[in-house]
Design a protein around this motif. Structure first.
Motif, PDB file in Angstrom:
ATOM      1  N   MET A  16     -20.434 -31.125 -44.931  1.00  0.00           N
ATOM      2  CA  MET A  16     -21.817 -30.778 -44.621  1.00  0.00           C
ATOM      3  C   MET A  16     -22.112 -30.988 -43.139  1.00  0.00           C
ATOM      4  O   MET A  16     -22.677 -30.126 -42.506  1.00  0.00           O
ATOM      5  CB  MET A  16     -22.750 -31.623 -45.502  1.00  0.00           C
ATOM      6  N   TYR A  17     -21.704 -32.119 -42.594  1.00  0.00           N
ATOM      7  CA  TYR A  17     -21.975 -32.419 -41.190  1.00  0.00           C
ATOM      8  C   TYR A  17     -21.325 -31.377 -40.279  1.00  0.00           C
ATOM      9  O   TYR A  17     -21.944 -30.914 -39.328  1.00  0.00           O
ATOM     10  CB  TYR A  17     -21.470 -33.818 -40.847  1.00  0.00           C
ATOM     11  N   ARG A  18     -20.101 -30.991 -40.608  1.00  0.00           N
ATOM     12  CA  ARG A  18     -19.381 -30.018 -39.785  1.00  0.00           C
ATOM     13  C   ARG A  18     -20.101 -28.669 -39.772  1.00  0.00           C
ATOM     14  O   ARG A  18     -20.200 -28.031 -38.727  1.00  0.00           O
ATOM     15  CB  ARG A  18     -17.956 -29.856 -40.298  1.00  0.00           C
ATOM     16  N   ASP A  19     -20.610 -28.240 -40.910  1.00  0.00           N
ATOM     17  CA  ASP A  19     -21.345 -26.976 -40.978  1.00  0.00           C
ATOM     18  C   ASP A  19     -22.587 -27.015 -40.091  1.00  0.00           C
ATOM     19  O   ASP A  19     -22.877 -26.052 -39.372  1.00  0.00           O
ATOM     20  CB  ASP A  19     -21.754 -26.660 -42.415  1.00  0.00           C
ATOM     21  N   GLU A  20     -23.322 -28.107 -40.144  1.00  0.00           N
ATOM     22  CA  GLU A  20     -24.521 -28.257 -39.312  1.00  0.00           C
ATOM     23  C   GLU A  20     -24.158 -28.284 -37.831  1.00  0.00           C
ATOM     24  O   GLU A  20     -24.845 -27.685 -37.002  1.00  0.00           O
ATOM     25  CB  GLU A  20     -25.286 -29.533 -39.694  1.00  0.00           C
ATOM     26  N   LEU A  21     -23.072 -28.970 -37.506  1.00  0.00           N
ATOM     27  CA  LEU A  21     -22.619 -29.037 -36.125  1.00  0.00           C
ATOM     28  C   LEU A  21     -22.238 -27.645 -35.615  1.00  0.00           C
ATOM     29  O   LEU A  21     -22.617 -27.252 -34.515  1.00  0.00           O
ATOM     30  CB  LEU A  21     -21.427 -29.995 -36.001  1.00  0.00           C
ATOM     31  N   GLU A  22     -21.508 -26.887 -36.421  1.00  0.00           N
ATOM     32  CA  GLU A  22     -21.114 -25.535 -36.031  1.00  0.00           C
ATOM     33  C   GLU A  22     -22.338 -24.640 -35.824  1.00  0.00           C
ATOM     34  O   GLU A  22     -22.380 -23.844 -34.878  1.00  0.00           O
ATOM     35  CB  GLU A  22     -20.175 -24.932 -37.067  1.00  0.00           C
ATOM     36  N   LYS A  23     -23.337 -24.762 -36.671  1.00  0.00           N
ATOM     37  CA  LYS A  23     -24.569 -23.981 -36.514  1.00  0.00           C
ATOM     38  C   LYS A  23     -25.275 -24.349 -35.211  1.00  0.00           C
ATOM     39  O   LYS A  23     -25.740 -23.483 -34.478  1.00  0.00           O
ATOM     40  CB  LYS A  23     -25.522 -24.220 -37.692  1.00  0.00           C
ATOM     41  N   THR A  24     -25.365 -25.653 -34.946  1.00  0.00           N
ATOM     42  CA  THR A  24     -26.043 -26.127 -33.741  1.00  0.00           C
ATOM     43  C   THR A  24     -25.307 -25.665 -32.490  1.00  0.00           C
ATOM     44  O   THR A  24     -25.931 -25.165 -31.550  1.00  0.00           O
ATOM     45  CB  THR A  24     -26.160 -27.661 -33.751  1.00  0.00           C
ATOM     46  N   VAL A  25     -23.998 -25.818 -32.482  1.00  0.00           N
ATOM     47  CA  VAL A  25     -23.204 -25.389 -31.333  1.00  0.00           C
ATOM     48  C   VAL A  25     -23.337 -23.882 -31.142  1.00  0.00           C
ATOM     49  O   VAL A  25     -23.524 -23.402 -30.024  1.00  0.00           O
ATOM     50  CB  VAL A  25     -21.720 -25.809 -31.492  1.00  0.00           C
ATOM     51  N   GLY A  26     -23.271 -23.134 -32.229  1.00  0.00           N
ATOM     52  CA  GLY A  26     -23.431 -21.686 -32.150  1.00  0.00           C
ATOM     53  C   GLY A  26     -24.782 -21.293 -31.581  1.00  0.00           C
ATOM     54  O   GLY A  26     -24.882 -20.357 -30.773  1.00  0.00           O
ATOM     55  N   LYS A  27     -25.808 -22.010 -31.968  1.00  0.00           N
ATOM     56  CA  LYS A  27     -27.159 -21.737 -31.470  1.00  0.00           C
ATOM     57  C   LYS A  27     -27.261 -22.020 -29.975  1.00  0.00           C
ATOM     58  O   LYS A  27     -27.832 -21.237 -29.216  1.00  0.00           O
ATOM     59  CB  LYS A  27     -28.166 -22.603 -32.245  1.00  0.00           C
ATOM     60  N   VAL A  28     -26.678 -23.132 -29.533  1.00  0.00           N
ATOM     61  CA  VAL A  28     -26.701 -23.500 -28.114  1.00  0.00           C
ATOM     62  C   VAL A  28     -25.952 -22.450 -27.287  1.00  0.00           C
ATOM     63  O   VAL A  28     -26.425 -22.019 -26.233  1.00  0.00           O
ATOM     64  CB  VAL A  28     -26.089 -24.907 -27.895  1.00  0.00           C
ATOM     65  N   ILE A  29     -24.803 -22.022 -27.774  1.00  0.00           N
ATOM     66  CA  ILE A  29     -24.025 -21.011 -27.054  1.00  0.00           C
ATOM     67  C   ILE A  29     -24.791 -19.697 -26.990  1.00  0.00           C
ATOM     68  O   ILE A  29     -24.840 -19.056 -25.941  1.00  0.00           O
ATOM     69  CB  ILE A  29     -22.638 -20.832 -27.707  1.00  0.00           C
ATOM     70  N   SER A  30     -25.411 -19.290 -28.081  1.00  0.00           N
ATOM     71  CA  SER A  30     -26.193 -18.053 -28.084  1.00  0.00           C
ATOM     72  C   SER A  30     -27.344 -18.118 -27.086  1.00  0.00           C
ATOM     73  O   SER A  30     -27.620 -17.143 -26.376  1.00  0.00           O
ATOM     74  CB  SER A  30     -26.754 -17.768 -29.475  1.00  0.00           C
ATOM     75  N   GLU A  31     -28.017 -19.252 -27.018  1.00  0.00           N
ATOM     76  CA  GLU A  31     -29.115 -19.418 -26.063  1.00  0.00           C
ATOM     77  C   GLU A  31     -28.604 -19.372 -24.630  1.00  0.00           C
ATOM     78  O   GLU A  31     -29.235 -18.768 -23.764  1.00  0.00           O
ATOM     79  CB  GLU A  31     -29.853 -20.725 -26.345  1.00  0.00           C
ATOM     80  N   MET A  32     -27.436 -19.975 -24.378  1.00  0.00           N
ATOM     81  CA  MET A  32     -26.851 -19.951 -23.043  1.00  0.00           C
ATOM     82  C   MET A  32     -26.474 -18.524 -22.664  1.00  0.00           C
ATOM     83  O   MET A  32     -26.747 -18.080 -21.547  1.00  0.00           O
ATOM     84  CB  MET A  32     -25.610 -20.836 -22.988  1.00  0.00           C
ATOM     85  N   GLU A  33     -25.871 -17.794 -23.592  1.00  0.00           N
ATOM     86  CA  GLU A  33     -25.489 -16.407 -23.324  1.00  0.00           C
ATOM     87  C   GLU A  33     -26.720 -15.562 -23.017  1.00  0.00           C
ATOM     88  O   GLU A  33     -26.716 -14.773 -22.070  1.00  0.00           O
ATOM     89  CB  GLU A  33     -24.750 -15.818 -24.519  1.00  0.00           C
ATOM     90  N   ARG A  34     -27.753 -15.716 -23.796  1.00  0.00           N
ATOM     91  CA  ARG A  34     -28.979 -14.945 -23.591  1.00  0.00           C
ATOM     92  C   ARG A  34     -29.595 -15.272 -22.228  1.00  0.00           C
ATOM     93  O   ARG A  34     -29.999 -14.380 -21.483  1.00  0.00           O
ATOM     94  CB  ARG A  34     -29.985 -15.221 -24.710  1.00  0.00           C
ATOM     95  N   SER A  35     -29.629 -16.542 -21.885  1.00  0.00           N
ATOM     96  CA  SER A  35     -30.178 -16.962 -20.605  1.00  0.00           C
ATOM     97  C   SER A  35     -29.363 -16.385 -19.446  1.00  0.00           C
ATOM     98  O   SER A  35     -29.925 -15.876 -18.472  1.00  0.00           O
ATOM     99  CB  SER A  35     -30.195 -18.492 -20.524  1.00  0.00           C
ATOM    100  N   MET A  36     -28.040 -16.438 -19.566  1.00  0.00           N
ATOM    101  CA  MET A  36     -27.181 -15.886 -18.522  1.00  0.00           C
ATOM    102  C   MET A  36     -27.385 -14.384 -18.382  1.00  0.00           C
ATOM    103  O   MET A  36     -27.472 -13.868 -17.267  1.00  0.00           O
ATOM    104  CB  MET A  36     -25.712 -16.188 -18.820  1.00  0.00           C
ATOM    105  N   LEU A  37     -27.464 -13.687 -19.498  1.00  0.00           N
ATOM    106  CA  LEU A  37     -27.664 -12.239 -19.438  1.00  0.00           C
ATOM    107  C   LEU A  37     -28.996 -11.889 -18.796  1.00  0.00           C
ATOM    108  O   LEU A  37     -29.089 -10.932 -18.018  1.00  0.00           O
ATOM    109  CB  LEU A  37     -27.567 -11.625 -20.835  1.00  0.00           C
ATOM    110  N   GLU A  38     -30.021 -12.664 -19.094  1.00  0.00           N
ATOM    111  CA  GLU A  38     -31.326 -12.421 -18.471  1.00  0.00           C
ATOM    112  C   GLU A  38     -31.247 -12.639 -16.961  1.00  0.00           C
ATOM    113  O   GLU A  38     -31.785 -11.843 -16.186  1.00  0.00           O
ATOM    114  CB  GLU A  38     -32.384 -13.328 -19.091  1.00  0.00           C
ATOM    115  N   GLU A  39     -30.560 -13.694 -16.532  1.00  0.00           N
ATOM    116  CA  GLU A  39     -30.421 -13.962 -15.096  1.00  0.00           C
ATOM    117  C   GLU A  39     -29.611 -12.872 -14.407  1.00  0.00           C
ATOM    118  O   GLU A  39     -29.945 -12.441 -13.298  1.00  0.00           O
ATOM    119  CB  GLU A  39     -29.749 -15.314 -14.866  1.00  0.00           C
TER     120      GLU A  39
END
Length: 60
Positions: free
Chosen positions: A1-24
């Motif tokens: 369970m913890y690993r699934d939540e961690l993967e979701k959180t990491v995926g969300k952080v990476i997606s936000e970073m990608e979106r921010s970079m693309l906007e810049e």
């Protein structure tokens, strides 16, 4: 369970970073005050700010 939540959180952080970079990057490309060289330098700076190495090829 913890690993699934961690993967979701990491995926969300990476997606936000990608979106921010693309906007810049989009802002840099659309900035008519920059010449081509300065635009490329700005984009390289965006990558480096996000710990993505670009090598030395852009250094003229």
């Amino acid at each position: 369970m913890y690993r699934d939540e961690l993967e979701k959180t990491v995926g969300k952080v990476i997606s936000e970073m990608e979106r921010s970079m693309l906007e810049e990057i989009h802002e840099a490309v659309c900035d008519d005050t920059l010449n081509d060289f300065d635009c490329v330098e700005k984009i390289v700076g965006i990558f480096e700010k996000n710990n993505i190495r670009c090598g030395t090829r852009h250094d003229f």
